[in-house]
Design an enzyme around this catalytic site. Structure first.
Site, PDB file in Angstrom:
ATOM      1  N   ASP A  47     -40.182  31.171   0.521  1.00 22.76           N
ATOM      2  CA  ASP A  47     -40.026  31.594  -0.867  1.00 22.76           C
ATOM      3  C   ASP A  47     -41.208  31.106  -1.693  1.00 22.76           C
ATOM      4  O   ASP A  47     -41.412  29.906  -1.862  1.00 22.76           O
ATOM      5  CB  ASP A  47     -38.723  31.034  -1.447  1.00 22.76           C
ATOM      6  CG  ASP A  47     -38.515  31.439  -2.898  1.00 22.76           C
ATOM      7  OD1 ASP A  47     -37.841  32.445  -3.134  1.00 22.76           O
ATOM      8  OD2 ASP A  47     -39.050  30.744  -3.797  1.00 22.76           O
ATOM      9  N   TYR A  52     -46.756  29.907  -8.349  1.00 19.79           N
ATOM     10  CA  TYR A  52     -46.978  28.752  -7.471  1.00 19.79           C
ATOM     11  C   TYR A  52     -48.427  28.649  -6.981  1.00 19.79           C
ATOM     12  O   TYR A  52     -48.814  27.631  -6.425  1.00 19.79           O
ATOM     13  CB  TYR A  52     -46.039  28.800  -6.263  1.00 19.79           C
ATOM     14  CG  TYR A  52     -44.570  28.891  -6.589  1.00 19.79           C
ATOM     15  CD1 TYR A  52     -44.088  28.669  -7.884  1.00 19.79           C
ATOM     16  CD2 TYR A  52     -43.644  29.209  -5.594  1.00 19.79           C
ATOM     17  CE1 TYR A  52     -42.742  28.773  -8.168  1.00 19.79           C
ATOM     18  CE2 TYR A  52     -42.298  29.311  -5.875  1.00 19.79           C
ATOM     19  CZ  TYR A  52     -41.848  29.096  -7.163  1.00 19.79           C
ATOM     20  OH  TYR A  52     -40.507  29.206  -7.439  1.00 19.79           O
ATOM     21  N   LYS A  77     -42.255  36.433  -6.664  1.00 19.41           N
ATOM     22  CA  LYS A  77     -41.665  36.690  -7.985  1.00 19.41           C
ATOM     23  C   LYS A  77     -42.749  37.083  -8.987  1.00 19.41           C
ATOM     24  O   LYS A  77     -43.867  36.564  -8.921  1.00 19.41           O
ATOM     25  CB  LYS A  77     -40.941  35.436  -8.496  1.00 19.41           C
ATOM     26  CG  LYS A  77     -40.001  34.807  -7.489  1.00 19.41           C
ATOM     27  CD  LYS A  77     -39.460  33.478  -7.976  1.00 19.41           C
ATOM     28  CE  LYS A  77     -38.780  32.720  -6.855  1.00 19.41           C
ATOM     29  NZ  LYS A  77     -39.761  32.076  -5.935  1.00 19.41           N
ATOM     30  N   HIS A 110     -38.882  36.523 -12.282  1.00 21.39           N
ATOM     31  CA  HIS A 110     -38.785  35.066 -12.237  1.00 21.39           C
ATOM     32  C   HIS A 110     -37.833  34.492 -13.294  1.00 21.39           C
ATOM     33  O   HIS A 110     -37.046  33.589 -13.005  1.00 21.39           O
ATOM     34  CB  HIS A 110     -40.179  34.450 -12.388  1.00 21.39           C
ATOM     35  CG  HIS A 110     -40.335  33.139 -11.703  1.00 21.39           C
ATOM     36  ND1 HIS A 110     -41.496  32.758 -11.063  1.00 21.39           N
ATOM     37  CD2 HIS A 110     -39.482  32.102 -11.552  1.00 21.39           C
ATOM     38  CE1 HIS A 110     -41.345  31.549 -10.552  1.00 21.39           C
ATOM     39  NE2 HIS A 110     -40.131  31.126 -10.846  1.00 21.39           N
TER      40      HIS A 110
END
Length: 276
Positions: A47, A52, A77, A110
């Site tokens: 994930d 990120y 996301k 998100h």
């Protein structure tokens, strides 16, 4: 019951119940090593998210794993600043390019960002991507019941997954019941509350009784409740330990003890309040 166990989403796609979260592991080498080790240990779900800043590492680790692409389930996301129909389509192309994939397994919004009032347009973009078979499943993250109800007024396809903060201090029981009734799978982020639960007396007692760690007890609690879970770690022994939850069972009394720890405390923002 193994690490490869899957659940069926409402569109028939099978998704692993357990995976590795890679929240904000920006160091590419560290990220690749963690993901590579997780895959070698049997993990089949990774994930990530555009936020990120490690989608390239995820893609590289999956390609170099020796496991067929179709056997590894990858989630990403769309970030808040990319919400909107055209913006989301563009953001998805960037994500796919960074991953180096032809398709994505699951794409999520998100955060709902209710004051922006763009998540319906963003969802239309996800539906387009799904219709074009660029993504196998679509869903949301951090959506409360009111956000899901609002989305239903225009959605052609209902979300398959809702990824939310969920742990014994925030068990999301009402939201979980709603999602179950709607056929939406709930996945927990921050399932271990960043370690804040490791000294809770009732959890340490249950862990001692089963000769397990508190982390394993919490992740087993997720599993027995049907909550999909994605604990994050870059530590090889923790990655292995977190997944070792399929050889014991919590009793009804122990499950109820853990349920009773709910106090509404969060580690992340309240979805109603995050608008930046």
């Amino acid at each position: 019951m193994t690490l490869q166990e899957t659940t069926e989403l409402h569109n028939g796609i099978k998704m692993p119940v357990f995976g590795l979260g890679v929240y904000k592991i920006p160091d590419e080498q560290q990220g690749m090593e963690a993901i590579t080790y997780a895959i070698k240990s049997g993990y089949r779900l990774i994930d990530t998210a555009s936020l990120y800043d490690n989608e390239q590492a995820v893609g590289a680790a999956v390609r170099q794993s020796g496991i067929d692409r179709e056997d590894i389930f990858v989630t990403s996301k769309v970030w808040n600043t990319d919400q909107g129909y055209e913006e989301t389509l563009k953001a998805f192309d960037t994500t796919l390019d960074k991953l180096g994939f032809d398709y994505l397994d699951l794409y999520l919004i998100h955060w709902p960002m209710p004051k922006q009032d763009k998540f319906k347009d963003t969802w239309r973009a996800l539906e387009k991507l799904y219709e074009d078979k660029k993504v196998r499943a679509i869903g949301v993250s951090n959506f409360n019941i009111n956000h899901l109800e609002d989305l239903k007024t225009t959605a052609k396809v209902l979300p398959m997954v809702n990824q939310v903060e969920c742990h014994p201090h925030l068990n999301q029981q009402t939201l979980r019941d709603y999602c179950q009734a709607e056929g939406i799978k709930v996945q927990a982020w921050s399932p271990l509350k960043r370690g804040d639960l490791f000294e809770v007396d009732s959890l340490t007692e249950i862990a001692k009784a089963h000769k397990k760690s508190v982390a394993q007890v919490i992740l087993r609690w997720d599993y027995q409740h049907g909550i999909l879970t994605i604990p994050k770690s870059v530590n090889k022994s923790r990655i292995e330990e977190n997944a070792d939850i399929f050889d014991f069972t919590l009793s009804e009394r122990e499950m109820a003890q853990i349920d009773a720890l709910h106090n509404g405390d969060r580690t992340g923002p309240n979805p109603e309040e995050l608008n930046a």
